[in-house]
Design an enzyme around this catalytic site. Structure first.
Site, PDB file in Angstrom:
ATOM      1  N   SER A 254      -8.283   1.107  -5.951  1.00  0.00           N
ATOM      2  CA  SER A 254      -8.616   1.087  -7.297  1.00  0.00           C
ATOM      3  C   SER A 254      -9.691   1.768  -7.704  1.00  0.00           C
ATOM      4  O   SER A 254      -9.623   2.663  -8.777  1.00  0.00           O
ATOM      5  CB  SER A 254      -9.162  -0.568  -7.543  1.00  0.00           C
ATOM      6  OG  SER A 254      -8.213  -1.371  -7.414  1.00  0.00           O
ATOM      7  N   LYS A 308     -10.780 -14.521  -5.827  1.00  0.00           N
ATOM      8  CA  LYS A 308     -10.045 -14.692  -6.974  1.00  0.00           C
ATOM      9  C   LYS A 308     -10.407 -15.887  -7.501  1.00  0.00           C
ATOM     10  O   LYS A 308     -10.457 -16.206  -8.583  1.00  0.00           O
ATOM     11  CB  LYS A 308      -8.639 -14.220  -6.720  1.00  0.00           C
ATOM     12  CG  LYS A 308      -8.086 -12.896  -6.560  1.00  0.00           C
ATOM     13  CD  LYS A 308      -6.763 -12.724  -6.577  1.00  0.00           C
ATOM     14  CE  LYS A 308      -6.249 -11.167  -6.461  1.00  0.00           C
ATOM     15  NZ  LYS A 308      -4.916 -10.850  -6.561  1.00  0.00           N
ATOM     16  N   ASN A 333      -8.275 -12.011 -11.481  1.00  0.00           N
ATOM     17  CA  ASN A 333      -8.507 -10.572 -10.909  1.00  0.00           C
ATOM     18  C   ASN A 333      -9.015  -9.670 -11.681  1.00  0.00           C
ATOM     19  O   ASN A 333      -9.330  -8.534 -11.393  1.00  0.00           O
ATOM     20  CB  ASN A 333      -6.984 -10.062 -10.357  1.00  0.00           C
ATOM     21  CG  ASN A 333      -6.140  -9.639 -11.629  1.00  0.00           C
ATOM     22  OD1 ASN A 333      -6.437  -9.749 -12.525  1.00  0.00           O
ATOM     23  ND2 ASN A 333      -5.479  -8.652 -11.103  1.00  0.00           N
ATOM     24  N   ASP A 349      -2.096  -9.856 -12.603  1.00  0.00           N
ATOM     25  CA  ASP A 349      -1.144  -9.679 -11.505  1.00  0.00           C
ATOM     26  C   ASP A 349       0.397 -10.329 -12.228  1.00  0.00           C
ATOM     27  O   ASP A 349       1.113  -9.789 -12.131  1.00  0.00           O
ATOM     28  CB  ASP A 349      -1.583 -10.402 -10.272  1.00  0.00           C
ATOM     29  CG  ASP A 349      -2.277  -9.836  -9.265  1.00  0.00           C
ATOM     30  OD1 ASP A 349      -2.529  -8.609  -9.560  1.00  0.00           O
ATOM     31  OD2 ASP A 349      -3.247 -10.618  -8.550  1.00  0.00           O
ATOM     32  N   ALA A 378       4.445 -17.715  -0.209  1.00  0.00           N
ATOM     33  CA  ALA A 378       3.929 -18.699  -0.866  1.00  0.00           C
ATOM     34  C   ALA A 378       2.354 -18.618  -0.784  1.00  0.00           C
ATOM     35  O   ALA A 378       1.747 -19.428  -0.966  1.00  0.00           O
ATOM     36  CB  ALA A 378       4.197 -20.048  -0.249  1.00  0.00           C
ATOM     37  N   ARG A 401       7.548 -18.917   5.503  1.00  0.00           N
ATOM     38  CA  ARG A 401       7.355 -19.295   6.942  1.00  0.00           C
ATOM     39  C   ARG A 401       6.926 -20.563   7.286  1.00  0.00           C
ATOM     40  O   ARG A 401       7.436 -21.527   7.996  1.00  0.00           O
ATOM     41  CB  ARG A 401       6.598 -18.080   7.594  1.00  0.00           C
ATOM     42  CG  ARG A 401       6.371 -18.448   9.045  1.00  0.00           C
ATOM     43  CD  ARG A 401       5.627 -17.432   9.650  1.00  0.00           C
ATOM     44  NE  ARG A 401       4.164 -17.290   8.933  1.00  0.00           N
ATOM     45  CZ  ARG A 401       3.510 -16.065   9.285  1.00  0.00           C
ATOM     46  NH1 ARG A 401       3.752 -15.223  10.114  1.00  0.00           N
ATOM     47  NH2 ARG A 401       2.145 -16.087   9.015  1.00  0.00           N
TER      48      ARG A 401
HETATM   49  P1  NAP Z   1      -1.298 -14.062   1.528  1.00  0.00           P
HETATM   50  O1  NAP Z   1      -1.991 -14.816   0.479  1.00  0.00           O
HETATM   51  O2  NAP Z   1      -2.166 -13.698   2.626  1.00  0.00           O
HETATM   52  O3  NAP Z   1       0.013 -14.639   1.756  1.00  0.00           O
HETATM   53  C1  NAP Z   1       0.831 -13.754   2.784  1.00  0.00           C
HETATM   54  C2  NAP Z   1       2.240 -14.491   2.730  1.00  0.00           C
HETATM   55  O4  NAP Z   1       3.123 -13.704   3.656  1.00  0.00           O
HETATM   56  C3  NAP Z   1       2.610 -15.960   3.072  1.00  0.00           C
HETATM   57  O5  NAP Z   1       3.380 -16.596   2.477  1.00  0.00           O
HETATM   58  C4  NAP Z   1       2.804 -15.650   4.351  1.00  0.00           C
HETATM   59  O6  NAP Z   1       3.333 -16.828   5.044  1.00  0.00           O
HETATM   60  C5  NAP Z   1       3.675 -14.601   4.531  1.00  0.00           C
HETATM   61  N1  NAP Z   1       3.886 -13.985   5.818  1.00  0.00           N
HETATM   62  C6  NAP Z   1       2.758 -13.034   6.424  1.00  0.00           C
HETATM   63  N2  NAP Z   1       3.179 -12.644   7.550  1.00  0.00           N
HETATM   64  C7  NAP Z   1       4.212 -12.945   7.765  1.00  0.00           C
HETATM   65  C8  NAP Z   1       5.292 -12.828   8.844  1.00  0.00           C
HETATM   66  N3  NAP Z   1       5.131 -12.096   9.868  1.00  0.00           N
HETATM   67  N4  NAP Z   1       6.520 -13.692   8.697  1.00  0.00           N
HETATM   68  C9  NAP Z   1       6.700 -14.499   7.847  1.00  0.00           C
HETATM   69  N5  NAP Z   1       5.781 -14.513   6.665  1.00  0.00           N
HETATM   70  C10 NAP Z   1       4.714 -13.912   6.752  1.00  0.00           C
HETATM   71  O7  NAP Z   1      -1.246 -12.618   0.703  1.00  0.00           O
HETATM   72  P2  NAP Z   1      -0.945 -12.212  -0.759  1.00  0.00           P
HETATM   73  O8  NAP Z   1      -2.204 -11.752  -1.506  1.00  0.00           O
HETATM   74  O9  NAP Z   1       0.058 -13.137  -1.527  1.00  0.00           O
HETATM   75  O10 NAP Z   1      -0.247 -10.795  -0.582  1.00  0.00           O
HETATM   76  C11 NAP Z   1       0.991 -10.574  -0.007  1.00  0.00           C
HETATM   77  C12 NAP Z   1       1.537  -9.180  -0.227  1.00  0.00           C
HETATM   78  O11 NAP Z   1       1.615  -8.774  -1.602  1.00  0.00           O
HETATM   79  C13 NAP Z   1       0.402  -8.108   0.301  1.00  0.00           C
HETATM   80  O12 NAP Z   1       0.664  -7.804   1.627  1.00  0.00           O
HETATM   81  C14 NAP Z   1       0.888  -6.963  -0.570  1.00  0.00           C
HETATM   82  O13 NAP Z   1       1.527  -6.163   0.434  1.00  0.00           O
HETATM   83  C15 NAP Z   1       1.535  -7.460  -1.594  1.00  0.00           C
HETATM   84  N6  NAP Z   1       0.441  -7.185  -2.915  1.00  0.00           N
HETATM   85  C16 NAP Z   1       1.122  -6.395  -4.033  1.00  0.00           C
HETATM   86  C17 NAP Z   1       0.301  -6.311  -5.152  1.00  0.00           C
HETATM   87  C18 NAP Z   1       0.906  -5.226  -6.129  1.00  0.00           C
HETATM   88  O14 NAP Z   1       0.219  -4.936  -7.034  1.00  0.00           O
HETATM   89  N7  NAP Z   1       2.110  -4.729  -5.859  1.00  0.00           N
HETATM   90  C19 NAP Z   1      -0.896  -6.701  -5.236  1.00  0.00           C
HETATM   91  C20 NAP Z   1      -1.341  -7.761  -4.218  1.00  0.00           C
HETATM   92  C21 NAP Z   1      -0.437  -7.610  -2.894  1.00  0.00           C
HETATM   93  P3  NAP Z   1       2.551 -18.347   5.646  1.00  0.00           P
HETATM   94  O15 NAP Z   1       2.312 -18.979   4.470  1.00  0.00           O
HETATM   95  O16 NAP Z   1       3.630 -18.688   6.663  1.00  0.00           O
HETATM   96  O17 NAP Z   1       1.444 -17.795   6.570  1.00  0.00           O
END
Ligand code: NAP
Length: 520
Positions: A254, A308, A333, A349, A378, A401
């Site tokens: 950012s 957040k 955010n 977002d 999730a 998962r």
């Molecule tokens: P989060 O709250 O930590 O959630 C992570 C999610 O991924 C959970 O559902 C988790 O499952 C799952 N997960 C992680 N490792 C896994 C694995 N090895 N196998 C299966 N499921 C797995 O993270 P978040 O903030 O939602 O962010 C998720 C992703 O969004 C980031 O990694 C990033 O790449 C992307 N993102 C994109 C933007 C954008 O603007 N494009 C912005 C922010 C984030 P469990 O519930 O089972 O742990």
């Protein structure tokens, strides 16, 4: 005027001359010869070194000569007698400033020697410094007063380690309350903003290294970072401040994105990385500190993991404005600081994701109604996207998962839930990956096997590093429509930029900045 000062931390005079050349080329406005780094140090060596720097052709750069006491961060443990000889020799050779420790200056003998040497030098000035490498000073105001009054014309230098960003406020307050030549900033990652903001608040110098290897203190930035990333040349007292509140924050793209747009649009604004360690208490304290100090001129924040929800709660107790869907998502955010001390809270977002989906699928928002969607994940991002899609009337099934988390999210937004195994029966027109699977460095991983994708499906991967994940590569080979995470990232940054400035940023420049900064 704040001088951008580069410490020369060479261990030989030859290496020092090379570093000086590099520092001047990089834009150093002043040099600090850290003679305590030089091996086999003696007074003649320093005299010759200073004379060759001051006697060089063209415009000479002012030089501070320091021979730091090991107890206050010195490199080699030279005896006090030698260190004083070195400083006196530097004065004779034409050094513009010598930096001596305030503690050591307190003895009558040392004081007399330094005063005498200064009186024999027509131009040179004394910097009296105090350092604490562990914590902030117990009473910085009193210390500042003692140093400032002990010897007329002295430049006080007070530097301490910040263990939290909230420790920086002592240094910033002191700069704000005082005027004239003084050096005040914090060391360490948590003290970073005080180094950048020294120019805004008229600090006498700010230090930057030529590169990481030649840095002389924890948290010191290099000249390129300071000038290119943090707009050093454009900072002035009226500069408006913005920043991203996060922990960790070092990886955040950012600052690069927003500062690139500020520079292109010639805006008097600066965007900072704001490492706010801890939980609600520390977050609240940081925002209270900022709101109490209107003179800092902070106008808005991006907020990310883990704050957040803290941002949402803060806006609630502050009786500010909360965008309705942000309240339902349970996360904010973006914070805008109003002039009456209230904050406005938004979540860019979900709208960023919805805009990416609508343009990627070439549909109108109404086309999302009854659209069958599979959301994988999730967590926080899934929650924002599910809220946005469910608000638009999509039929969502959440795969995760940890199935209980999918069930909980689904119950809140009236969706279905399933385990990852059930992806083999996927029947959706839109698939959204909201997990980190496929993100750098695990770029060979995909959350959904290629065989479950088809050409009638649009595939949206929120992962943005890399821009083309394995999931998107597989979607391409199935001739499915593809939407990448960079598009969502740019959309949310564009929405924040508009909230911050009231004008549109440049999405092409944002995308270019993100892809250039990516590590894969
Ligand atoms: P989060 O709250 O930590 O959630 C992570 C999610 O991924 C959970 O559902 C988790 O499952 C799952 N997960 C992680 N490792 C896994 C694995 N090895 N196998 C299966 N499921 C797995 O993270 P978040 O903030 O939602 O962010 C998720 C992703 O969004 C980031 O990694 C990033 O790449 C992307 N993102 C994109 C933007 C954008 O603007 N494009 C912005 C922010 C984030 P469990 O519930 O089972 O742990």
């Amino acid at each position: 005027m704040t001088r951008l000062t580069v410490p020369i931390s060479a261990n030989s005079p030859e290496q020092a001359l090379q570093q000086i050349k590099a520092a001047k080329k990089a834009g150093a406005e002043m040099l600090e010869l850290r003679t305590d780094y030089i091996e086999g140090l003696n007074a003649d060596l320093v005299k010759n070194l200073v004379a060759s720097v001051k006697g060089s052709k063209g415009k000479t750069t002012p030089v501070i000569v320091t021979c730091r006491d090991k107890r206050q961060g010195g490199a080699i443990d030279y005896p006090l007698k030698l260190r004083m000889e070195v400083l006196i020799a530097a004065l004779k050779a034409g050094a513009d400033f010598i930096d001596f420790e305030y503690d050591n200056f307190l003895t009558t003998e040392n004081q007399e020697k330094i005063r005498l040497a200064l009186s024999q030098s027509s131009m040179a000035r004394l910097i009296l410094s105090a350092h604490d490498f562990e914590k902030k000073f117990a009473d910085i105001t009193r210390l500042f007063r003692s140093i400032s009054t002990i010897c007329p014309g002295t430049i006080p230098k007070l530097v301490y380690a910040a263990n939290h960003i909230n420790d920086c406020f002592d240094a910033l307050d002191l700069l704000h309350r005082t005027s004239g030549e003084r050096i005040v900033f914090c060391m360490g990652e948590d003290g970073l903003i005080s180094r950048i903001l020294a120019k805004k608040f008229g600090g006498f110098v700010t230090f930057a290294s030529i590169d990481e290897q030649s840095a002389t203190a924890p948290g010191q930035l290099n000249i390129e970072q300071l000038k290119q990333l943090y707009r050093y040349d454009d900072i002035e007292p009226g500069t408006e401040l913005f920043g991203v509140i996060a922990e960790p924050v070092g990886h955040s793209l950012s600052p690069a994105i927003h500062n690139a747009c500020f520079t292109e649009m010639k805006m008097n604004r600066l965007y900072l990385p704001l490492l706010v360690r801890g939980y609600k208490r520390e977050f609240d304290s940081f925002l209270n500190n900022v709101l109490l100090r209107k003179w800092l001129n902070f106008r808005g924040f991006s907020v990310t993991i883990p704050h957040k929800r803290n941002a949402l709660n803060y806006a609630g107790t502050n009786q500010g404005f909360i965008e309705p869907l942000a309240g339902k998502i349970g996360a904010v955010n973006t914070l805008i600081l109003r002039s009456d001390g209230k904050v406005k809270a938004y979540n860019t977002d979900y709208s960023a994701a919805l805009d990416a989906i609508i343009s990627g699928m070439k549909i109108k928002k109404a086309g999302l109604k009854d659209l069958p969607v599979a959301v994988v994940g999730a967590g926080g991002v899934a929650r924002a996207i599910v809220a946005g899609l469910s608000d638009a009337g999509a039929k969502i099934r959440i795969y995760n998962r940890t199935v209980e988390k999918a069930q909980k999210l689904a119950a809140e937004f009236n969706c279905e839930s399933a385990s990852l195994d059930e992806l083999e029966n996927i029947d959706a027109k839109l698939l959204v990956n909201c997990t980190s699977i496929g993100m750098h460095p695990n770029i060979e991983a995909t959350p959904v096997s290629e065989e479950y994708l088809n050409k009638n499906m649009a595939v949206f991967d929120t992962v943005y590093n890399p821009a083309e994940t394995l999931l998107l590569k597989n979607a391409k080979s199935k001739r499915a429509k593809r939407i990448d995470g960079v598009t969502m990232f740019v959309n949310q940054a564009m929405a924040q930029f508009k909230l911050f400035t009231g004008t549109d940023g440049n999405p092409t420049l944002m995308r270019k900045t993100i892809t250039e900064a990516m590590v894969y």
